[in-house]
Write a protein that holds these residues in place. Structure first.
Motif, PDB file in Angstrom:
ATOM      1  N   ASP A  31       0.805  -1.211  -0.120  1.00  0.00           N
ATOM      2  CA  ASP A  31       0.006  -0.147  -0.019  1.00  0.00           C
ATOM      3  C   ASP A  31       0.825   1.327   0.006  1.00  0.00           C
ATOM      4  OD1 ASP A  31      -2.571   1.242   0.237  1.00  0.00           O
ATOM      5  OD2 ASP A  31      -2.409   1.729   2.122  1.00  0.00           O
ATOM      6  N   LEU A  32       0.666   2.279  -0.817  1.00  0.00           N
ATOM      7  CA  LEU A  32       1.221   3.266  -0.812  1.00  0.00           C
ATOM      8  C   LEU A  32       0.569   4.686  -0.591  1.00  0.00           C
ATOM      9  CD1 LEU A  32       4.037   4.567  -1.903  1.00  0.00           C
ATOM     10  CD2 LEU A  32       2.998   4.915  -4.175  1.00  0.00           C
ATOM     11  N   THR A  38       3.646  17.258   0.300  1.00  0.00           N
ATOM     12  CA  THR A  38       5.067  17.134   0.383  1.00  0.00           C
ATOM     13  C   THR A  38       5.476  15.976  -0.898  1.00  0.00           C
ATOM     14  OG1 THR A  38       5.064  15.014   1.865  1.00  0.00           O
ATOM     15  CG2 THR A  38       5.216  17.145   2.864  1.00  0.00           C
ATOM     16  N   ASP A  39       6.615  15.802  -1.049  1.00  0.00           N
ATOM     17  CA  ASP A  39       7.100  14.715  -1.933  1.00  0.00           C
ATOM     18  C   ASP A  39       7.246  13.317  -1.309  1.00  0.00           C
ATOM     19  OD1 ASP A  39       7.377  16.464  -3.990  1.00  0.00           O
ATOM     20  OD2 ASP A  39       9.487  17.058  -3.576  1.00  0.00           O
ATOM     21  N   LEU A  40       6.825  13.167  -0.191  1.00  0.00           N
ATOM     22  CA  LEU A  40       7.011  11.948   0.908  1.00  0.00           C
ATOM     23  C   LEU A  40       5.809  11.037   0.646  1.00  0.00           C
ATOM     24  CD1 LEU A  40       8.672  10.627   2.958  1.00  0.00           C
ATOM     25  CD2 LEU A  40       7.400  11.823   4.784  1.00  0.00           C
ATOM     26  N   ARG A  41       6.206   9.595   0.342  1.00  0.00           N
ATOM     27  CA  ARG A  41       5.213   8.644   0.395  1.00  0.00           C
ATOM     28  C   ARG A  41       5.534   7.650   1.475  1.00  0.00           C
ATOM     29  NH1 ARG A  41       5.127  12.117  -3.873  1.00  0.00           N
ATOM     30  NH2 ARG A  41       3.654  11.614  -5.542  1.00  0.00           N
ATOM     31  N   SER A  42       4.505   7.020   1.940  1.00  0.00           N
ATOM     32  CA  SER A  42       4.799   6.022   2.877  1.00  0.00           C
ATOM     33  C   SER A  42       4.381   4.779   2.155  1.00  0.00           C
ATOM     34  CB  SER A  42       3.881   6.027   4.238  1.00  0.00           C
ATOM     35  OG  SER A  42       4.280   4.813   4.866  1.00  0.00           O
ATOM     36  N   LEU A  43       5.284   3.645   1.940  1.00  0.00           N
ATOM     37  CA  LEU A  43       5.004   2.583   1.461  1.00  0.00           C
ATOM     38  C   LEU A  43       4.927   1.326   2.418  1.00  0.00           C
ATOM     39  CD1 LEU A  43       4.863   0.480  -1.297  1.00  0.00           C
ATOM     40  CD2 LEU A  43       7.335   0.523  -1.138  1.00  0.00           C
ATOM     41  N   ARG A  51      10.012   4.424   3.888  1.00  0.00           N
ATOM     42  CA  ARG A  51       9.624   6.060   3.376  1.00  0.00           C
ATOM     43  C   ARG A  51      10.377   6.441   1.962  1.00  0.00           C
ATOM     44  NH1 ARG A  51      10.969  10.606   7.641  1.00  0.00           N
ATOM     45  NH2 ARG A  51      11.883  11.208   5.576  1.00  0.00           N
ATOM     46  N   VAL A  52       9.520   6.932   1.152  1.00  0.00           N
ATOM     47  CA  VAL A  52       9.818   7.153  -0.449  1.00  0.00           C
ATOM     48  C   VAL A  52       9.594   8.582  -0.704  1.00  0.00           C
ATOM     49  CG1 VAL A  52       9.583   6.596  -2.707  1.00  0.00           C
ATOM     50  CG2 VAL A  52       9.166   4.704  -0.942  1.00  0.00           C
ATOM     51  N   MET A  53      10.770   9.287  -1.042  1.00  0.00           N
ATOM     52  CA  MET A  53      10.979  10.527  -1.731  1.00  0.00           C
ATOM     53  C   MET A  53      10.542  10.389  -3.090  1.00  0.00           C
ATOM     54  SD  MET A  53      10.824  12.708   0.930  1.00  0.00           S
ATOM     55  CE  MET A  53      11.284  14.253   0.213  1.00  0.00           C
ATOM     56  N   ALA A  54       9.309  10.902  -3.584  1.00  0.00           N
ATOM     57  CA  ALA A  54       9.180  10.868  -5.108  1.00  0.00           C
ATOM     58  C   ALA A  54       8.974  12.148  -5.849  1.00  0.00           C
ATOM     59  CB  ALA A  54       7.981   9.822  -5.023  1.00  0.00           C
ATOM     60  N   LYS A  55       9.512  12.484  -6.635  1.00  0.00           N
ATOM     61  CA  LYS A  55       9.651  13.822  -7.340  1.00  0.00           C
ATOM     62  C   LYS A  55       9.867  13.714  -8.954  1.00  0.00           C
ATOM     63  CE  LYS A  55      11.113  18.644  -7.170  1.00  0.00           C
ATOM     64  NZ  LYS A  55      11.361  19.297  -6.274  1.00  0.00           N
ATOM     65  N   ARG A  56       8.453  14.155  -9.613  1.00  0.00           N
ATOM     66  CA  ARG A  56       8.415  14.059 -10.724  1.00  0.00           C
ATOM     67  C   ARG A  56       9.477  14.885 -11.558  1.00  0.00           C
ATOM     68  NH1 ARG A  56       4.994  10.668 -13.895  1.00  0.00           N
ATOM     69  NH2 ARG A  56       4.176  11.555 -15.671  1.00  0.00           N
ATOM     70  N   LEU A  64      13.328   8.717  -7.256  1.00  0.00           N
ATOM     71  CA  LEU A  64      12.914   8.325  -6.006  1.00  0.00           C
ATOM     72  C   LEU A  64      14.260   8.154  -5.252  1.00  0.00           C
ATOM     73  CD1 LEU A  64      10.965   5.279  -7.277  1.00  0.00           C
ATOM     74  CD2 LEU A  64      10.046   7.304  -6.611  1.00  0.00           C
ATOM     75  N   HIS A  65      13.987   8.484  -3.716  1.00  0.00           N
ATOM     76  CA  HIS A  65      14.976   8.257  -2.932  1.00  0.00           C
ATOM     77  C   HIS A  65      14.576   7.301  -1.742  1.00  0.00           C
ATOM     78  CE1 HIS A  65      17.778  11.856  -4.404  1.00  0.00           C
ATOM     79  NE2 HIS A  65      16.200  12.219  -4.668  1.00  0.00           N
ATOM     80  N   VAL A  66      15.116   6.223  -1.736  1.00  0.00           N
ATOM     81  CA  VAL A  66      14.395   5.087  -0.814  1.00  0.00           C
ATOM     82  C   VAL A  66      15.767   4.670  -0.033  1.00  0.00           C
ATOM     83  CG1 VAL A  66      13.652   2.975  -0.684  1.00  0.00           C
ATOM     84  CG2 VAL A  66      13.006   4.596  -2.329  1.00  0.00           C
ATOM     85  N   GLY A  67      15.758   4.557   1.354  1.00  0.00           N
ATOM     86  CA  GLY A  67      17.002   4.137   2.056  1.00  0.00           C
ATOM     87  C   GLY A  67      18.250   4.593   1.749  1.00  0.00           C
TER      88      GLY A  67
END
Length: 172
Positions: A31-32, A38-43, A51-56, A64-67
């Protein structure tokens, strides 16, 4: 809805079914959630939260910035993939190419004018085809050298809609 997601030169088939996502034919418990503003998503995946930072990006891909790692990804649906395959747009653009109609349709709106600078992924023309509006985008950086169509005009498949030229060096 089925998507094709490319991460580090590997493409995954992602099918978003009513029972949950299926990746390359395997059901996944995921689930996302987007953190508003913000650009923050929680996966949430298999009971773990990431935590995933996602920017178009300007070109339509995602940063995507993950870990602590950065990935550039692209997600296209079945329709967009079919259009790319029909028109040969899947290959990376080398320089400014004309924007062509991927199918017969009707011009709804021209979003640029002659002399306008454009960036990769920037919308230039909206056409209606099969009762759906499709925004056609510039593949590469350039300047609009000629607009061949106007709103309300019918177009044929492969018809040139917008000509793009390289930007002069002082504008680079």
């Amino acid at each position: 809805m089925k998507y094709f997601v490319t991460v580090e030169n590997r493409t995954f088939e992602v099918d978003l079914t009513p029972d949950g996502p299926v990746i390359d034919g395997e059901p996944v418990c995921a689930d996302l959630a987007h953190v508003e503003g913000t650009d923050l998503r929680s996966l949430l995946m298999d009971g773990s939260s990431v935590r995933v930072m996602a920017k178009r990006t300007a070109g339509g891909a995602w940063d995507l910035h993950v870990g602590g790692r950065r990935f550039t990804t692209e997600a296209v649906d079945e329709r967009a993939l079919a259009i790319r395959e029909m028109t040969g747009l899947g290959a990376a653009a080398v320089g400014p190419r004309p924007v062509r109609a991927p199918m017969p349709g009707l011009v709804v709106k021209v979003e640029v004018e002659e002399g306008s600078p454009v960036e990769p992924g920037q919308g230039v023309v909206i056409i209606e085809a099969m009762k759906m509006e499709n925004e056609l985008k510039a593949e590469s950086r350039g300047i609009v050298s000629r607009v061949h169509v106007s709103a309300g005009e019918p177009v044929e498949k492969d018809q040139i809609l917008i000509d793009l030229a390289a930007r002069p060096p002082e504008e680079e």
